[in-house]
Design a protein around this motif. Sequence first.
Motif, PDB file in Angstrom:
ATOM      1  N   THR A 223       0.844  -1.195   0.000  1.00  0.00           N
ATOM      2  CA  THR A 223       0.000   0.000   0.000  1.00  0.00           C
ATOM      3  C   THR A 223       0.882   1.248   0.000  1.00  0.00           C
ATOM      4  O   THR A 223       2.033   1.215   0.453  1.00  0.00           O
ATOM      5  CB  THR A 223      -0.928   0.053   1.239  1.00  0.00           C
ATOM      6  OG1 THR A 223      -0.123   0.135   2.418  1.00  0.00           O
ATOM      7  CG2 THR A 223      -1.805  -1.185   1.313  1.00  0.00           C
TER       8      THR A 223
ATOM      9  N   ASN B 134       2.430   4.362   1.398  1.00  0.00           N
ATOM     10  CA  ASN B 134       2.790   4.759   2.766  1.00  0.00           C
ATOM     11  C   ASN B 134       2.603   3.637   3.784  1.00  0.00           C
ATOM     12  O   ASN B 134       2.615   3.890   4.994  1.00  0.00           O
ATOM     13  CB  ASN B 134       2.016   6.005   3.217  1.00  0.00           C
ATOM     14  CG  ASN B 134       2.359   7.230   2.389  1.00  0.00           C
ATOM     15  OD1 ASN B 134       3.309   7.228   1.611  1.00  0.00           O
ATOM     16  ND2 ASN B 134       1.568   8.287   2.540  1.00  0.00           N
TER      17      ASN B 134
ATOM     18  N   LEU C  56      -0.068   2.064   4.532  1.00  0.00           N
ATOM     19  CA  LEU C  56      -1.334   2.136   5.269  1.00  0.00           C
ATOM     20  C   LEU C  56      -1.995   0.767   5.353  1.00  0.00           C
ATOM     21  O   LEU C  56      -1.931  -0.038   4.428  1.00  0.00           O
ATOM     22  CB  LEU C  56      -2.291   3.120   4.602  1.00  0.00           C
ATOM     23  CG  LEU C  56      -1.943   4.604   4.724  1.00  0.00           C
ATOM     24  CD1 LEU C  56      -3.002   5.439   4.019  1.00  0.00           C
ATOM     25  CD2 LEU C  56      -1.833   5.022   6.179  1.00  0.00           C
TER      26      LEU C  56
ATOM     27  N   GLU D  97      -4.579  -1.951   8.346  1.00  0.00           N
ATOM     28  CA  GLU D  97      -5.042  -2.156   9.719  1.00  0.00           C
ATOM     29  C   GLU D  97      -3.872  -2.421  10.666  1.00  0.00           C
ATOM     30  O   GLU D  97      -2.817  -2.868  10.256  1.00  0.00           O
ATOM     31  CB  GLU D  97      -6.073  -3.299   9.795  1.00  0.00           C
ATOM     32  CG  GLU D  97      -5.553  -4.664   9.410  1.00  0.00           C
ATOM     33  CD  GLU D  97      -5.795  -4.976   7.948  1.00  0.00           C
ATOM     34  OE1 GLU D  97      -6.041  -6.165   7.665  1.00  0.00           O
ATOM     35  OE2 GLU D  97      -5.737  -4.077   7.108  1.00  0.00           O
TER      36      GLU D  97
ATOM     37  N   SER E 197       2.714   9.707  -2.533  1.00  0.00           N
ATOM     38  CA  SER E 197       2.895   9.525  -1.089  1.00  0.00           C
ATOM     39  C   SER E 197       2.380  10.738  -0.320  1.00  0.00           C
ATOM     40  O   SER E 197       1.654  10.612   0.674  1.00  0.00           O
ATOM     41  CB  SER E 197       4.374   9.299  -0.775  1.00  0.00           C
ATOM     42  OG  SER E 197       4.589   9.277   0.624  1.00  0.00           O
TER      43      SER E 197
ATOM     44  N   VAL F  67      -1.518  10.886  -0.553  1.00  0.00           N
ATOM     45  CA  VAL F  67      -2.183   9.923   0.342  1.00  0.00           C
ATOM     46  C   VAL F  67      -2.051  10.366   1.789  1.00  0.00           C
ATOM     47  O   VAL F  67      -3.005  10.245   2.587  1.00  0.00           O
ATOM     48  CB  VAL F  67      -1.593   8.502   0.138  1.00  0.00           C
ATOM     49  CG1 VAL F  67      -2.090   7.560   1.228  1.00  0.00           C
ATOM     50  CG2 VAL F  67      -1.981   7.964  -1.234  1.00  0.00           C
ATOM     51  N   ALA F  68      -0.893  10.892   2.173  1.00  0.00           N
ATOM     52  CA  ALA F  68      -0.699  11.375   3.545  1.00  0.00           C
ATOM     53  C   ALA F  68      -1.671  12.504   3.855  1.00  0.00           C
ATOM     54  O   ALA F  68      -2.264  12.555   4.947  1.00  0.00           O
ATOM     55  CB  ALA F  68       0.740  11.832   3.750  1.00  0.00           C
ATOM     56  N   THR F  69      -1.852  13.402   2.901  1.00  0.00           N
ATOM     57  CA  THR F  69      -2.752  14.539   3.108  1.00  0.00           C
ATOM     58  C   THR F  69      -4.198  14.098   3.219  1.00  0.00           C
ATOM     59  O   THR F  69      -4.937  14.498   4.131  1.00  0.00           O
ATOM     60  CB  THR F  69      -2.608  15.551   1.952  1.00  0.00           C
ATOM     61  OG1 THR F  69      -1.249  16.033   1.926  1.00  0.00           O
ATOM     62  CG2 THR F  69      -3.554  16.729   2.133  1.00  0.00           C
ATOM     63  N   VAL F  70      -4.626  13.257   2.288  1.00  0.00           N
ATOM     64  CA  VAL F  70      -6.024  12.835   2.245  1.00  0.00           C
ATOM     65  C   VAL F  70      -6.369  11.944   3.453  1.00  0.00           C
ATOM     66  O   VAL F  70      -7.460  12.061   4.026  1.00  0.00           O
ATOM     67  CB  VAL F  70      -6.313  12.078   0.919  1.00  0.00           C
ATOM     68  CG1 VAL F  70      -7.697  11.455   0.957  1.00  0.00           C
ATOM     69  CG2 VAL F  70      -6.190  13.027  -0.249  1.00  0.00           C
ATOM     70  N   SER F  71      -5.442  11.083   3.845  1.00  0.00           N
ATOM     71  CA  SER F  71      -5.728  10.136   4.927  1.00  0.00           C
ATOM     72  C   SER F  71      -5.543  10.749   6.300  1.00  0.00           C
ATOM     73  O   SER F  71      -6.099  10.260   7.300  1.00  0.00           O
ATOM     74  CB  SER F  71      -4.818   8.911   4.798  1.00  0.00           C
ATOM     75  OG  SER F  71      -3.462   9.262   5.021  1.00  0.00           O
ATOM     76  N   GLY F  72      -4.753  11.822   6.380  1.00  0.00           N
ATOM     77  CA  GLY F  72      -4.459  12.409   7.686  1.00  0.00           C
ATOM     78  C   GLY F  72      -3.376  11.671   8.446  1.00  0.00           C
ATOM     79  O   GLY F  72      -3.150  11.937   9.618  1.00  0.00           O
ATOM     80  N   PHE F  73      -2.692  10.736   7.760  1.00  0.00           N
ATOM     81  CA  PHE F  73      -1.591  10.003   8.378  1.00  0.00           C
ATOM     82  C   PHE F  73      -0.283  10.420   7.709  1.00  0.00           C
ATOM     83  O   PHE F  73       0.018   9.962   6.610  1.00  0.00           O
ATOM     84  CB  PHE F  73      -1.790   8.495   8.228  1.00  0.00           C
ATOM     85  CG  PHE F  73      -2.864   7.942   9.107  1.00  0.00           C
ATOM     86  CD1 PHE F  73      -2.600   7.574  10.415  1.00  0.00           C
ATOM     87  CD2 PHE F  73      -4.164   7.771   8.617  1.00  0.00           C
ATOM     88  CE1 PHE F  73      -3.601   7.054  11.219  1.00  0.00           C
ATOM     89  CE2 PHE F  73      -5.158   7.248   9.409  1.00  0.00           C
ATOM     90  CZ  PHE F  73      -4.890   6.891  10.725  1.00  0.00           C
TER      91      PHE F  73
END
Length: 214
Positions: A160, A162, A164, A166, A202, A205-211
């Motif tokens: 995945t 970054n 990401l 479970e 990368s 995805v970090a921005t959209v996911s908040g991670f």
Amino acid sequence: AVICGLARANFKDIDRCWEAVKLSAQPRIHTFIGTSPLHREIPGLSKDEMADLIHDSVTHARNLCDNVQWSPMDATRTEHDYLCRTVEIAIKAGATTINIPDTVGYTAPRESADLIRMLIEKVPGADEIVFATHCHNDLGMATANSLAAVEAGARQIECTINGLGERAGNTALEEVVMALRVRHDIMPFHTRIDTTKIMNISQRVATVSGFPVQ
């Protein structure tokens, strides 16, 4: 790109999966069931009953789609003889990709490699399909386990952006891609991924996911 849908080992899930992917240029159905002692206890299936279900579900998927992936969930904690048996059943039923998941991030690199090597050596028909590796990062070894599996003969890495996923996450795409590129001297494998696109995706995805990336 292959568009793949995931389905549990029942006909209703597999049918819905096919409805979702059938209009793509290259569709794939990925069906799975937990094969470890713990996961056999959850539905209360004997080894023989689960073997029959694997045969029936993979056969059903293959009757819908030429490209079928099958996973024995919690494979790294499944008895080796039973794992070989179930993988052979899935291949004979028409699976074209066999994915070996380290579902709870339990294994270590040497074990990851040994497991893929054992399946390739022992299971009839193993030379005609693609083995995939699917690693979780609970003990911080997802990338190492994935690369070890590739060295042993796996030719698909489930990962995945970054890392990401479970719990502690999955194998990080950017780590395995760059490890194979930078250390091509000891791992002569190719991914066909455009590495110049990794930073942008990368960050997105970090921005959209908040991670954020650690």
